[in-house]
Design an enzyme around this catalytic site. Structure first.
Site, PDB file in Angstrom:
ATOM      1  N   GLU A  42       0.822  -1.205   0.000  1.00  0.00           N
ATOM      2  CA  GLU A  42       0.000   0.000   0.000  1.00  0.00           C
ATOM      3  C   GLU A  42       0.861   1.262   0.000  1.00  0.00           C
ATOM      4  OE1 GLU A  42      -2.408  -3.348   0.831  1.00  0.00           O
ATOM      5  OE2 GLU A  42      -0.601  -2.667   1.889  1.00  0.00           O
ATOM      6  N   HIS A  55     -11.527  -6.182   7.996  1.00  0.00           N
ATOM      7  CA  HIS A  55     -12.186  -5.888   6.719  1.00  0.00           C
ATOM      8  C   HIS A  55     -13.448  -5.055   6.918  1.00  0.00           C
ATOM      9  CE1 HIS A  55      -9.773  -9.486   5.889  1.00  0.00           C
ATOM     10  NE2 HIS A  55      -9.714  -9.068   4.643  1.00  0.00           N
TER      11      HIS A  55
END
Length: 337
Positions: free
Chosen positions: A60, A129
Site C-alpha cells: 500500500e 475488513h
C-alpha cells in the site's frame, strides 16, 4: 436512463475519466486482469491497456508513493486500496507527502491523486475488513474526504475527485455496492435496480465536492449521516414515524456546514450517525460544530449514534452495527428532552 449498482457506477466514472484524459491511470492490487476484489475495475485493462490499468505488488505504501510521484510529473492516478483497513502502511505517504505538496511548494506543485477504499462493515468481514477510518483523514490538512451513499452520487463524485487538483480519499461503503442497505439485516436486500438513485446517466457528469444533499425534508429533528448510515437513518425515520430531516453529507472534507446549520436552526434537534467508533469519530466534530453555530436554536443536546469503542466484532456484527433501532431511540430521546 441506465440502472447501475454502485460498483458499475464507480467503474463507469473511471472509464469516462480515462477516455477523456490520457493522463488518468488506474492501479492497485488485482485491479487489472482480475478487475478488483469487488470488480470495480473490471474491463478497464482490456479497454485501455496495461500501461493505464495495471496490477501492483502487495504494498500500500508503494501504491500511494508511486501515485504521488506520478502526480508530480503530471499524471492523474486513481488508485485502489483493497480494503480501507489496509491503508495504514500508506498513511505516512498520504499525510506527510500527498497532503502537503501544495503547501510545501507554495502552489508550484499539486497532487491530483484519488485513493479509493472500500469501507465499513455489514459483510461479516471481521476486524480487518470492516473498519471506517474516515476521521484519520479529515484531521489532516490538505486531504479531501468523500463518502457517497448511492450509485448516482458515486459516479458524479468520483469524476469530480479525479478532476480535482488535490488528493481525494474516496471511501466506498462496501455494504452499499449492490443495494441500499438500511440496517434491517433480517430482511431481503433491495437492489439498486429498484431504487431511484440507481438511475445513473451513461455519460459524463460531476457532482461538486463539498455539497451535502437533503435526502428527506422534515421539521422535528435533523439527522446528519453519510455512507450506509444515510439509509439506516431513513429507515429509522420511517420506523418511528418522526418527521426528521435527513442530511447526506457526501463530503466530509470540505464539509457543507451551511446545510447542517440551516437544518438544525429549523428543527432545533440533531442526531449524528456514523458507523465508525464513537470516541474521536467524525460525529464528534459535527456535534461540536452544531453546538458552536446552532446553540441558541437547540432544544435538546446533540446525540451521536455510532459503533462501539471496540475492534469490529465478527460474531456480534449486528450488535456493533448502528441499526435503525438505535437511531430511532436517539430520535425519540431528543424529542422528549
Amino acid at each position: 436512463m441506465a440502472r447501475m449498482t454502485m460498483i458499475e457506477a464507480i467503474r463507469s466514472a473511471m472509464d469516462i475519466a480515462m477516455g477523456r484524459d490520457d493522463d488518468v491511470v488506474v492501479f492497485g492490487e488485482d485491479v487489472g486482469y482480475f478487475g478488483g476484489v469487488f470488480r470495480c475495475t473490471q474491463g478497464l485493462q482490456a479497454k485501455y491497456g496495461k500501461t493505464r490499468c495495471f496490477d501492483t505488488p502487495i504494498s500500500e505504501s508503494g501504491i500511494v508513493g508511486a501515485a504521488i510521484g506520478m502526480a508530480a510529473y503530471g499524471l492523474r492516478p486513481c488508485v485502489e486500496i483493497q480494503f480501507a483497513d489496509y491503508m495504514y502502511p500508506a498513511y505516512d505517504q498520504l499525510t506527510q507527502e500527498a497532503a502537503r505538496i501544495r503547501y510545501r511548494s507554495n502552489g508550484d506543485f499539486t497532487c491530483p491523486i484519488v485513493v479509493r477504499m472500500p469501507t465499513g462493515g455489514g459483510i461479516f468481514g471481521g476486524q480487518t475488513h470492516s473498519q471506517s477510518p474516515e476521521a484519520l483523514f479529515t484531521h489532516v490538512c490538505g486531504l479531501k474526504v468523500v463518502v457517497p451513499s448511492n450509485p448516482y452520487d458515486a459516479k458524479g463524485l468520483l469524476i469530480a475527485a479525479i478532476e480535482d487538483p488535490d488528493p481525494v480519499i474516496f471511501l466506498e461503503p462496501k455494504r452499499l455496492y449492490n443495494g441500499p442497505f438500511d440496517g434491517h439485516h433480517e430482511r431481503p436486500v433491495t437492489a439498486w435496480s429498484k431504487h431511484d438513485l440507481g438511475e445513473v446517466p451513461d455519460g459524463y457528469y460531476a457532482i461538486p465536492i463539498g455539497k451535502a444533499d437533503v435526502r428527506r425534508p422534515g421539521t422535528a429533528a435533523t439527522v446528519v449521516a453519510y455512507g450506509t448510515m444515510v439509509h439506516v437513518a431513513l429507515a429509522a425515520v420511517a420506523d418511528t414515524g418522526i418527521d426528521a430531516e435527513v442530511i447526506d453529507l457526501r463530503s466530509l472534507m470540505p464539509l457543507d456546514l451551511d446545510a447542517i446549520v440551516t437544518s438544525v436552526s429549523k428543527t432545533g434537534r440533531c442526531v449524528v450517525v456514523h458507523e465508525a467508533t464513537l470516541t474521536s469519530g467524525f460525529g464528534a466534530e459535527i456535534a461540536a460544530l452544531v453546538q458552536e453555530f446552532c446553540f441558541y436554536h437547540l432544544e435538546a443536546p446533540v446525540m451521536r449514534v455510532a459503533g462501539w469503542d471496540t475492534p469490529y466484532p465478527h460474531a456480534q456484527e449486528w450488535d456493533y452495527f448502528p441499526g435503525p433501532a438505535r437511531v430511532g431511540r436517539a430520535l425519540i430521546e431528543v424529542l422528549e428532552a
